[in-house]
Design a protein around this motif. Structure first.
Motif, short mmCIF file in Angstrom:
data_model
loop_
_atom_site.label_atom_id
_atom_site.label_comp_id
_atom_site.label_asym_id
_atom_site.label_seq_id
_atom_site.Cartn_x
_atom_site.Cartn_y
_atom_site.Cartn_z
N ASP A 150 25.09 120.50 41.06
CA ASP A 150 25.31 119.34 40.18
C ASP A 150 26.65 119.52 39.48
O ASP A 150 26.97 120.61 39.01
CB ASP A 150 24.20 119.31 39.13
N GLY A 151 27.43 118.44 39.48
CA GLY A 151 28.74 118.52 38.81
C GLY A 151 29.81 119.09 39.72
O GLY A 151 30.75 119.75 39.27
N ASN A 198 30.00 110.01 28.28
CA ASN A 198 31.33 109.66 28.78
C ASN A 198 31.78 108.36 28.10
O ASN A 198 31.43 107.26 28.57
CB ASN A 198 31.30 109.47 30.30
N TYR A 231 31.53 116.81 26.08
CA TYR A 231 31.17 116.26 27.39
C TYR A 231 31.90 117.02 28.47
O TYR A 231 33.12 117.04 28.49
CB TYR A 231 31.52 114.77 27.45
N GLY A 264 31.22 116.75 31.88
CA GLY A 264 31.28 116.11 33.20
C GLY A 264 30.36 116.76 34.21
O GLY A 264 30.36 116.41 35.39
N ALA A 265 29.56 117.73 33.77
CA ALA A 265 28.55 118.35 34.63
C ALA A 265 27.27 118.43 33.83
O ALA A 265 27.21 119.10 32.80
CB ALA A 265 29.01 119.73 35.09
N LEU A 266 26.25 117.73 34.36
CA LEU A 266 25.02 117.53 33.58
C LEU A 266 24.40 118.84 33.10
O LEU A 266 24.02 118.97 31.93
CB LEU A 266 24.03 116.78 34.49
N PHE A 321 22.26 114.10 24.89
CA PHE A 321 23.09 113.73 26.04
C PHE A 321 22.66 112.34 26.48
O PHE A 321 21.46 112.04 26.53
CB PHE A 321 22.90 114.73 27.18
N TYR A 334 23.37 109.31 29.49
CA TYR A 334 24.04 108.62 30.58
C TYR A 334 23.35 107.26 30.70
O TYR A 334 22.39 107.10 31.47
CB TYR A 334 24.03 109.37 31.91
N LYS A 367 23.38 106.23 36.50
CA LYS A 367 23.97 107.01 37.59
C LYS A 367 23.06 108.17 38.02
O LYS A 367 22.99 108.49 39.20
CB LYS A 367 25.33 107.57 37.15
N LEU A 368 22.38 108.79 37.07
CA LEU A 368 21.66 110.03 37.38
C LEU A 368 20.36 109.74 38.10
O LEU A 368 19.70 108.72 37.85
CB LEU A 368 21.42 110.82 36.08
N ARG A 369 20.00 110.67 39.00
CA ARG A 369 18.79 110.46 39.80
C ARG A 369 17.57 110.96 39.03
O ARG A 369 17.62 111.92 38.27
CB ARG A 369 18.92 111.22 41.12
N GLU A 416 17.03 115.21 39.12
CA GLU A 416 17.94 115.50 38.00
C GLU A 416 17.21 115.23 36.67
O GLU A 416 16.89 116.15 35.93
CB GLU A 416 19.21 114.65 38.10
P1 P6P Z 1 30.79 110.63 35.00
C1 P6P Z 1 28.26 114.85 38.27
O1 P6P Z 1 28.86 114.05 39.27
C2 P6P Z 1 27.15 114.05 37.64
O2 P6P Z 1 26.21 113.68 38.59
C3 P6P Z 1 26.52 114.82 36.49
O3 P6P Z 1 26.56 116.19 36.70
C4 P6P Z 1 27.35 114.41 35.31
O4 P6P Z 1 26.62 114.44 34.09
C5 P6P Z 1 27.77 112.98 35.65
O5 P6P Z 1 27.71 112.87 37.07
C6 P6P Z 1 29.18 112.69 35.20
O6 P6P Z 1 29.44 111.35 35.54
O7 P6P Z 1 30.62 109.19 35.39
O8 P6P Z 1 30.82 110.83 33.50
O9 P6P Z 1 31.94 111.35 35.69
#
Ligand code: P6P
Length: 355
Positions: free
Chosen positions: A132-133, A224, A252, A254-256, A270, A272, A282-284, A288
């Motif tokens: 992830d990330g 983000n 932040y 960029g990696a969950l 956190f 999203y 976006k997240l599954r 996830e």
């Molecule tokens: P954005 C990484 O691609 C991911 O799936 C997660 O790990 C992370 O939290 C998110 O997308 C980051 O997305 O749109 O902020 O770049």
């Protein structure tokens, strides 16, 4: 330290070094039953996968064919990193000939992967995001693996894995690995949240923190903000609130997994969120958000999709996405209060005004 303390300290140190992941699972279950042994063995295999991934990441910059993109696109429509493919294959390899896991569902595979030699015996499904990330891999920043374990219900003879389309309370175990300055594995089998650190000199994950509790409130909000104008007004109002009140700080990565790991230990939230264009976010869900929700609830926190708990969301498809608001219970509830307020206002605006 007096001489009298020496034996205790040595004994404690030795016992601590012997508290490996597989032993800890059996201790947590207070059982040596077949199911307990299965879970212990599955966690041990996940630990092996984590060690193999950590080893490759630690030498990525020195090896050919580790960094960069494969040129392919995964089921999510995202460009695939070479590390995504490697990590996915590592998880598959460590569970072959295990007799444990019959089916594996991954972010990197459109359909579940079946291990037929395990299926008559192993009735478990592993759901995982192998890396992830992965956008962080090429710049040597932290990445993670996320996993959840479910019992396979029914024979799944049609191969549709429809029994996986159930809410997150069907998970029997969940956790993540964060590949950072040290490699840490954080897991729960429903008896609290526990963290292990990989000791490279032993090649073992050793117990570092037991029964981790996320603070009821924390200073961190992790989101983000580049998506600000794509959010519902309720989320924008929450962000305006934290901008205008003392005591909040933005983090932040960029990696969950790294962002969640920070919140698990320091508190906060956190997010999203969904956007107007993509209300599902976006997240599954299955590999996830649901595993992380399982962990945070076990640690005394919360995880919400905005109007319902993540663990109550029933996915319509294997790769279903969900908005995610996760962390300290007071902070998750604060975000939800802005969503409820917007809903009330929208309802009021739809009411015919009294003449
Ligand atoms: P954005 C990484 O691609 C991911 O799936 C997660 O790990 C992370 O939290 C998110 O997308 C980051 O997305 O749109 O902020 O770049």
């Amino acid at each position: 330290m007096s001489d009298a303390d020496q034996p205790f300290v040595q004994e404690y140190a030795l016992d601590r070094d012997c508290t490996t992941l597989s032993r800890h699972v059996l201790q947590q279950l207070h059982s040596f039953s077949a199911e307990a042994q299965d879970l212990s063995a599955i966690m041990n295999r996940i630990a092996l996968a984590a060690k193999l991934i950590a080893r490759r990441l630690s030498r990525a910059g020195l090896m050919e064919g580790v960094l960069g993109f494969t040129g392919g696109v995964n089921v999510q429509g995202e460009s695939v990193k070479k590390m995504d493919v490697y990590a996915n294959e590592v998880f598959i390899s460590v569970f072959k000939q295990s007799g444990l896991v019959c089916r594996m569902a991954s972010e990197e595979m459109e359909d579940p992967y079946y291990i037929p030699e395990n299926c008559p015996i192993g009735r478990y499904t592993l759901l995982y995001d192998p890396i992830d990330g992965s956008s962080n891999v090429d710049i040597n920043l932290n990445v993670g693996s996320i996993f959840a374990i479910r019992q396979q219900e029914g024979s799944d003879e049609d191969g549709t894995a429809s029994d996986l389309l159930q809410n997150g309370r069907k998970q029997i175990a969940a956790g993540y690995v964060v590949y950072g300055p040290s490699t840490m594995l954080v897991y729960s089998i429903g008896t609290g949240v526990h963290a292990f650190v990989l000791d490279p000199s032993l090649g073992e994950f050793i117990l570092a923190s037991e029964n981790i509790r996320v603070p009821d409130h924390g200073p961190i909000y992790s989101v983000n903000e580049g998506n600000f104008w794509q959010w519902e007004e309720s989320i924008r109002n929450y962000i305006r609130y934290v901008h205008r009140h003392e005591g909040y700080t933005a983090r932040y990565g960029g990696a969950l997994v790294g962002d969640i790991h920070r919140i698990l230990f320091q508190g906060g939230v956190f997010l999203y969120p969904g956007t107007v264009k993509k209300p599902e976010g976006k997240l599954r869900l299955l590999y996830e958000s649901a595993p992380l929700a399982f962990l945070l609830e076990q640690a005394g926190g919360r995880a919400s999709a905005g109007t319902q708990d993540i663990l109550d969301v029933v996915p319509k498809a294997l790769h279903a996405r969900t908005p995610l608001i996760i962390g300290s219970k007071d902070d998750v509830s604060l975000v939800e209060s802005f969503i409820k307020e917007q809903s009330r206002e929208q309802t009021a605006n739809r009411q015919p005004s009294a003449v």
